[in-house]
Design a protein around this motif. Structure first.
Motif, mmCIF file in Angstrom:
data_model
loop_
_atom_site.group_PDB
_atom_site.id
_atom_site.type_symbol
_atom_site.label_atom_id
_atom_site.label_comp_id
_atom_site.label_asym_id
_atom_site.label_seq_id
_atom_site.Cartn_x
_atom_site.Cartn_y
_atom_site.Cartn_z
ATOM 1 N N ASN A 258 76.655 46.164 57.883
ATOM 2 C CA ASN A 258 76.735 47.428 57.147
ATOM 3 C C ASN A 258 77.093 48.520 58.156
ATOM 4 O O ASN A 258 76.230 49.269 58.622
ATOM 5 N N PHE A 259 78.369 48.596 58.491
ATOM 6 C CA PHE A 259 78.809 49.404 59.622
ATOM 7 C C PHE A 259 78.463 50.877 59.449
ATOM 8 O O PHE A 259 77.958 51.526 60.371
ATOM 9 N N TRP A 260 78.740 51.447 58.294
ATOM 10 C CA TRP A 260 78.543 52.886 58.095
ATOM 11 C C TRP A 260 77.078 53.266 58.157
ATOM 12 O O TRP A 260 76.722 54.336 58.672
ATOM 13 N N LEU A 261 76.194 52.417 57.653
ATOM 14 C CA LEU A 261 74.756 52.695 57.728
ATOM 15 C C LEU A 261 74.280 52.688 59.179
ATOM 16 O O LEU A 261 73.554 53.596 59.615
ATOM 17 N N TYR A 262 74.695 51.670 59.946
ATOM 18 C CA TYR A 262 74.264 51.579 61.337
ATOM 19 C C TYR A 262 74.892 52.683 62.183
ATOM 20 O O TYR A 262 74.273 53.179 63.140
ATOM 21 N N LEU A 263 76.115 53.084 61.845
ATOM 22 C CA LEU A 263 76.737 54.205 62.559
ATOM 23 C C LEU A 263 75.975 55.495 62.301
ATOM 24 O O LEU A 263 75.745 56.290 63.226
ATOM 25 N N ARG A 264 75.553 55.708 61.060
ATOM 26 C CA ARG A 264 74.751 56.897 60.752
ATOM 27 C C ARG A 264 73.445 56.897 61.530
ATOM 28 O O ARG A 264 73.021 57.928 62.078
ATOM 29 N N ASN A 265 72.788 55.735 61.594
ATOM 30 C CA ASN A 265 71.522 55.642 62.325
ATOM 31 C C ASN A 265 71.713 55.947 63.805
ATOM 32 O O ASN A 265 70.893 56.648 64.418
ATOM 33 N N SER A 266 72.791 55.444 64.390
ATOM 34 C CA SER A 266 73.046 55.705 65.807
ATOM 35 C C SER A 266 73.291 57.185 66.066
ATOM 36 O O SER A 266 72.825 57.748 67.059
ATOM 37 N N VAL A 267 74.023 57.832 65.174
ATOM 38 C CA VAL A 267 74.298 59.269 65.332
ATOM 39 C C VAL A 267 72.999 60.068 65.233
ATOM 40 O O VAL A 267 72.759 60.996 66.032
ATOM 41 N N ILE A 268 72.133 59.729 64.280
ATOM 42 C CA ILE A 268 70.871 60.448 64.119
ATOM 43 C C ILE A 268 70.000 60.294 65.358
ATOM 44 O O ILE A 268 69.463 61.276 65.899
ATOM 45 N N VAL A 269 69.860 59.076 65.848
ATOM 46 C CA VAL A 269 68.997 58.824 67.002
ATOM 47 C C VAL A 269 69.553 59.479 68.259
ATOM 48 O O VAL A 269 68.838 60.181 68.983
ATOM 49 N N ALA A 270 70.838 59.287 68.533
ATOM 50 C CA ALA A 270 71.429 59.835 69.754
ATOM 51 C C ALA A 270 71.445 61.360 69.732
ATOM 52 O O ALA A 270 71.139 62.017 70.752
ATOM 53 N N ALA A 271 71.786 61.961 68.593
ATOM 54 C CA ALA A 271 71.825 63.421 68.510
ATOM 55 C C ALA A 271 70.430 64.019 68.640
ATOM 56 O O ALA A 271 70.245 65.053 69.317
ATOM 57 N N SER A 272 69.424 63.410 68.031
ATOM 58 C CA SER A 272 68.055 63.931 68.120
ATOM 59 C C SER A 272 67.530 63.853 69.545
ATOM 60 O O SER A 272 66.923 64.810 70.058
ATOM 61 N N ILE A 273 67.739 62.718 70.203
ATOM 62 C CA ILE A 273 67.284 62.570 71.588
ATOM 63 C C ILE A 273 67.983 63.571 72.492
ATOM 64 O O ILE A 273 67.363 64.200 73.367
ATOM 65 N N THR A 274 69.275 63.756 72.291
ATOM 66 C CA THR A 274 70.025 64.698 73.129
ATOM 67 C C THR A 274 69.535 66.120 72.943
ATOM 68 O O THR A 274 69.313 66.857 73.919
ATOM 69 N N LEU A 275 69.338 66.533 71.698
ATOM 70 C CA LEU A 275 68.890 67.903 71.418
ATOM 71 C C LEU A 275 67.520 68.173 72.032
ATOM 72 O O LEU A 275 67.314 69.183 72.713
ATOM 73 N N GLY A 276 66.571 67.278 71.797
ATOM 74 C CA GLY A 276 65.227 67.499 72.321
ATOM 75 C C GLY A 276 65.162 67.414 73.833
ATOM 76 O O GLY A 276 64.527 68.257 74.486
ATOM 77 N N GLN A 277 65.834 66.417 74.399
ATOM 78 C CA GLN A 277 65.742 66.231 75.848
ATOM 79 C C GLN A 277 66.396 67.370 76.621
ATOM 80 O O GLN A 277 65.854 67.848 77.627
ATOM 81 N N VAL A 278 67.542 67.851 76.156
ATOM 82 C CA VAL A 278 68.207 68.950 76.844
ATOM 83 C C VAL A 278 67.378 70.229 76.748
ATOM 84 O O VAL A 278 67.212 70.957 77.733
ATOM 85 N N LEU A 279 66.829 70.522 75.570
ATOM 86 C CA LEU A 279 66.054 71.747 75.388
ATOM 87 C C LEU A 279 64.788 71.750 76.238
ATOM 88 O O LEU A 279 64.542 72.693 77.015
#
Length: 317
Positions: free
Chosen positions: A105-126
């Motif tokens: 289920n490519f689109w579902l897993y791609l969405r999950n990767s974007v959510i996880v990577a973007a959240s980690i990046t936002l919190g860690q940088v701040l």
């Protein structure tokens, strides 16, 4: 009796004397520069070749790969692998095209990767930026000792903290949830703090002192002055953090077993192991890997100039 002396007139026209030909100065052949360019091209080809081979495999027919394994061109050019990845084929069509019958289920897993990577990046940088500013500018008891403790954490392999983090996430009931995937690396890392602290130390103190004299608080100085002046290194850290979070495999494999939170790296590994026909769907796997790597490539292309400029960062420009 006067005598008149005649002086011979001097010719004012162009001289007819032969002019010696100008000798051409031979410039030395820049063998060093030529050799450097040759080495650069060779290294570039070696770096790009795996991506080309991945593209070549993705554009090949899965049944013809074994017959033309040493060919540099796609074996029976086709886009069926991408159609299988994007879920545009049925199971029967996938098997007929030489696929292994596995589903992703490519689109579902791609969405999950974007959510996880973007959240980690936002919190860690701040949070890393705030901690780095505290280590670089604020004076408080034990600052150097705490910073040395943070630096010592760089020598601790991540595998040593995987089990304690897993037990903590399990006790909190966060297995198979996005918070369970994000929280262990959400706040800060020693490398991020050390990286940003070095740039904050290069910001002239006079600028901050002038703002403090004008009545600005520390929070306003940090948000309105320091962060804009260090935009290039912060962008660099964000890109590096995003790439690391996107490529993470072990922790999402431990915590995110459910399809609702499974990230793309784990899904590709599962897709590789789904071989009901006895042979992996190599063309489909390479097509999925190529599409999964595309967001990272586009991110680097879009922000590559800022990453390069952060290397020559010098405070005020």
């Amino acid at each position: 009796m006067s005598t008149t002396t005649t002086t011979p007139s001097t010719a004012t026209g162009p001289s007819t004397a032969p002019v010696a030909p100008r000798r051409k100065v031979r410039r030395p052949v820049p063998w060093g520069r030529i050799g450097g360019w040759i080495c650069l091209v060779v290294i570039l080809l070696i770096t790009i070749f795996p991506f080309y081979w991945m593209l070549r495999t993705a554009l090949s027919d899965n049944r013809a790969l074994a017959l033309e394994a040493d060919s540099l061109l796609p074996a029976e050019f086709t886009l069926d692998a991408f159609r299988r990845v994007f879920g545009l084929t049925t199971l029967e069509e996938s098997l007929a095209q030489g696929g292994a019958g596995g589903r992703i289920n490519f689109w579902l897993y791609l969405r999950n990767s974007v959510i996880v990577a973007a959240s980690i990046t936002l919190g860690q940088v701040l949070f890393s930026a705030m901690a780095a500013y505290a280590f670089a500018r604020l004076r408080w008891p034990g600052r150097n000792a705490v910073f040395a403790l943070f630096l010592s954490a760089l020598m601790v392999p991540g595998i040593f903290t995987a089990i304690p983090n897993f037990v903590l996430v399990k006790e909190l009931g966060l297995l198979n949830t996005f918070p369970g995937l994000i929280l262990p690396t959400f706040f800060m890392t020693p490398f991020a703090i050390f990286f940003l602290r070095q740039f904050f130390l290069g910001v002239p103190r006079e600028v901050e002192e002038a703002a403090l004299i004008d009545g600005a608080g520390r929070a306003r100085v940090f948000l309105r002055i320091v962060l804009p002046m260090t935009a290039a290194p912060i962008t660099t850290l964000a890109v590096l953090t995003y790439i690391t979070a996107w490529n993470e495999y072990f922790w999402p494999l431990l915590v995110g077993q459910s399809d609702d939170v499974r990230v793309l790296t784990v899904a590709l590994g599962i897709f590789r192991s789904q071989t009901p026909q006895g042979s992996p769907d190599w063309s489909g796997l390479m097509a999925a890997t190529l599409v999964a790597a595309l967001p990272i490539v586009l991110l680097f292309v879009a922000l590559g100039r800022r990453i390069v400029s952060s290397i020559g960062f010098s405070g005020i420009k």
